[in-house]
Design a protein around this motif. Sequence first.
Motif, PDB file in Angstrom:
ATOM      1  N   LYS A 138       0.812  -1.214   0.000  1.00 40.09           N
ATOM      2  CA  LYS A 138       0.000   0.000   0.000  1.00 40.09           C
ATOM      3  C   LYS A 138       0.848   1.268   0.000  1.00 40.09           C
ATOM      4  O   LYS A 138       0.413   2.313  -0.496  1.00 40.09           O
ATOM      5  CB  LYS A 138      -0.926   0.012   1.219  1.00 40.09           C
ATOM      6  N   ASN A 139       2.047   1.191   0.563  1.00 39.23           N
ATOM      7  CA  ASN A 139       2.861   2.400   0.730  1.00 39.23           C
ATOM      8  C   ASN A 139       4.110   2.428  -0.147  1.00 39.23           C
ATOM      9  O   ASN A 139       4.937   3.332  -0.015  1.00 39.23           O
ATOM     10  CB  ASN A 139       3.268   2.536   2.206  1.00 39.23           C
ATOM     11  N   ASN A 140       4.242   1.414  -1.017  1.00 41.42           N
ATOM     12  CA  ASN A 140       5.403   1.333  -1.892  1.00 41.42           C
ATOM     13  C   ASN A 140       6.705   1.448  -1.093  1.00 41.42           C
ATOM     14  O   ASN A 140       7.653   2.136  -1.477  1.00 41.42           O
ATOM     15  CB  ASN A 140       5.355   2.435  -2.971  1.00 41.42           C
ATOM     16  N   SER A 141       6.733   0.775   0.049  1.00 39.82           N
ATOM     17  CA  SER A 141       7.896   0.819   0.934  1.00 39.82           C
ATOM     18  C   SER A 141       8.628  -0.514   0.893  1.00 39.82           C
ATOM     19  O   SER A 141       8.146  -1.487   0.312  1.00 39.82           O
ATOM     20  CB  SER A 141       7.463   1.144   2.367  1.00 39.82           C
ATOM     21  N   ASP A 142       9.771  -0.561   1.526  1.00 39.23           N
ATOM     22  CA  ASP A 142      10.603  -1.764   1.505  1.00 39.23           C
ATOM     23  C   ASP A 142      11.123  -2.052   2.900  1.00 39.23           C
ATOM     24  O   ASP A 142      12.318  -2.002   3.167  1.00 39.23           O
ATOM     25  CB  ASP A 142      11.753  -1.592   0.516  1.00 39.23           C
ATOM     26  N   ILE A 143      10.180  -2.352   3.792  1.00 32.52           N
ATOM     27  CA  ILE A 143      10.532  -2.788   5.141  1.00 32.52           C
ATOM     28  C   ILE A 143      10.679  -4.303   5.101  1.00 32.52           C
ATOM     29  O   ILE A 143       9.864  -5.003   4.485  1.00 32.52           O
ATOM     30  CB  ILE A 143       9.454  -2.371   6.155  1.00 32.52           C
ATOM     31  N   VAL A 144      11.719  -4.838   5.735  1.00 33.71           N
ATOM     32  CA  VAL A 144      12.013  -6.266   5.618  1.00 33.71           C
ATOM     33  C   VAL A 144      12.103  -6.916   6.995  1.00 33.71           C
ATOM     34  O   VAL A 144      12.515  -6.283   7.975  1.00 33.71           O
ATOM     35  CB  VAL A 144      13.338  -6.494   4.853  1.00 33.71           C
ATOM     36  N   PRO A 145      11.733  -8.190   7.091  1.00 32.97           N
ATOM     37  CA  PRO A 145      11.929  -8.919   8.346  1.00 32.97           C
ATOM     38  C   PRO A 145      13.388  -9.307   8.513  1.00 32.97           C
ATOM     39  O   PRO A 145      14.045  -9.678   7.541  1.00 32.97           O
ATOM     40  CB  PRO A 145      11.049 -10.155   8.166  1.00 32.97           C
ATOM     41  N   VAL A 146      13.887  -9.208   9.735  1.00 38.46           N
ATOM     42  CA  VAL A 146      15.264  -9.641  10.009  1.00 38.46           C
ATOM     43  C   VAL A 146      15.311 -10.814  10.980  1.00 38.46           C
ATOM     44  O   VAL A 146      16.374 -11.383  11.218  1.00 38.46           O
ATOM     45  CB  VAL A 146      16.125  -8.473  10.544  1.00 38.46           C
ATOM     46  N   GLY A 147      14.157 -11.181  11.518  1.00 42.40           N
ATOM     47  CA  GLY A 147      14.123 -12.322  12.422  1.00 42.40           C
ATOM     48  C   GLY A 147      12.714 -12.586  12.912  1.00 42.40           C
ATOM     49  O   GLY A 147      11.908 -11.664  13.042  1.00 42.40           O
ATOM     50  N   SER A 148      12.392 -13.855  13.147  1.00 45.90           N
ATOM     51  CA  SER A 148      11.082 -14.215  13.679  1.00 45.90           C
ATOM     52  C   SER A 148      11.091 -14.084  15.199  1.00 45.90           C
ATOM     53  O   SER A 148      12.133 -14.159  15.848  1.00 45.90           O
ATOM     54  CB  SER A 148      10.727 -15.639  13.276  1.00 45.90           C
ATOM     55  N   THR A 149       9.903 -13.894  15.761  1.00 48.52           N
ATOM     56  CA  THR A 149       9.787 -13.775  17.217  1.00 48.52           C
ATOM     57  C   THR A 149       8.827 -14.830  17.763  1.00 48.52           C
ATOM     58  O   THR A 149       9.234 -15.807  18.353  1.00 48.52           O
ATOM     59  CB  THR A 149       9.329 -12.360  17.618  1.00 48.52           C
ATOM     60  N   ILE A 150       7.542 -14.624  17.531  1.00 48.58           N
ATOM     61  CA  ILE A 150       6.532 -15.519  18.087  1.00 48.58           C
ATOM     62  C   ILE A 150       5.424 -15.774  17.060  1.00 48.58           C
ATOM     63  O   ILE A 150       5.312 -15.064  16.070  1.00 48.58           O
ATOM     64  CB  ILE A 150       5.876 -14.934  19.347  1.00 48.58           C
ATOM     65  N   ILE A 151       4.646 -16.780  17.342  1.00 52.74           N
ATOM     66  CA  ILE A 151       3.325 -16.919  16.729  1.00 52.74           C
ATOM     67  C   ILE A 151       2.318 -16.641  17.834  1.00 52.74           C
ATOM     68  O   ILE A 151       2.426 -17.186  18.938  1.00 52.74           O
ATOM     69  CB  ILE A 151       3.091 -18.326  16.158  1.00 52.74           C
ATOM     70  N   ALA A 152       1.370 -15.787  17.521  1.00 52.85           N
ATOM     71  CA  ALA A 152       0.285 -15.481  18.451  1.00 52.85           C
ATOM     72  C   ALA A 152      -0.997 -16.019  17.820  1.00 52.85           C
ATOM     73  O   ALA A 152      -1.658 -15.304  17.067  1.00 52.85           O
ATOM     74  CB  ALA A 152       0.201 -13.981  18.690  1.00 52.85           C
ATOM     75  N   PRO A 153      -1.348 -17.278  18.058  1.00 50.73           N
ATOM     76  CA  PRO A 153      -2.449 -17.902  17.329  1.00 50.73           C
ATOM     77  C   PRO A 153      -3.760 -17.128  17.437  1.00 50.73           C
ATOM     78  O   PRO A 153      -4.164 -16.680  18.508  1.00 50.73           O
ATOM     79  CB  PRO A 153      -2.572 -19.279  17.995  1.00 50.73           C
TER      80      PRO A 153
END
Length: 280
Positions: free
Chosen positions: A92-107
């Motif tokens: 939606k914002n034409n941005s490039d934010i990237v994940p650098v690591g997983s944390t949790i799953i919150a089911p």
Amino acid sequence: MKKLAISLLLAFVTIVAAGCGTEPEQTGLKIGIRGSESRTWEFVKEQAAKQGLAIELVQFNANVNPNTVLLEGDIDANAFQHVAFLDQFNTKNNSDIVPVGSTIIAPLGIYSDKYKTIAEIPDGAKIAVPNDDSNWGRSLLLLQEAGLIRVVDNFDGFGGADKIKENPKNLEIVPVDGATTPRVMKDVAASIINNGVAVEAGFLLKDAIFHESKTAKPYINVIATTKQNENREDLKKLVAIYQSKEVSDFITETYKGNYIPTQVTVEELKNFKEAFASKP
């Protein structure tokens, strides 16, 4: 001569000390978070300090998107969202934010104060879902997993009335603001509530009459930053600390199963959309 030698030695030590003082100070990492995981991040902050990494936690409420603040350069990273939500924001914002690591799953869970099982939900019942595209889509997948609906064949993970292919019970899906999903329970047969919102409302995952599995890859929460900062060593260190046994044990004990620590490679996080294709 001895006095002169001592004076010269003291002068040399002073110069060296002054030179060391010119080194740039470590200002630490500014991490944007939201309330539901604040206890975890306070613990992470303590663990990081033991390893020489200073962290400043910047708390945001629901009215502020930490992604926007990240793009403005006021924080170094954030940790409040799953990868499907992040992808939606980038699109939606034409941005490039990237994940650098997983944390949790919150089911994600289906909660009801009227029914104790999925089978009891009657024909024509109202089901409340969070109204943002990614969590609406996530809710549809959960309803499918519960056997209540079927999503379209080319489902892209985002919500909408047109994403339902089969609805044998003629359920009425009611999109509402995600923060209000606990409060509307009195007006609907069941409400699908994000885990963080459920925790703040006093619910445990075991209170749900149905919840998603812990392997829902698109909905793994992440530490995220801008593309230009993804290889920073201090962020890599932060991810390692978060994924340590000490932090994992803290999360398990503190949240009583509501949050599940997880470790997924960054590559898997970036290729999360393949998981939609594997849905029934």
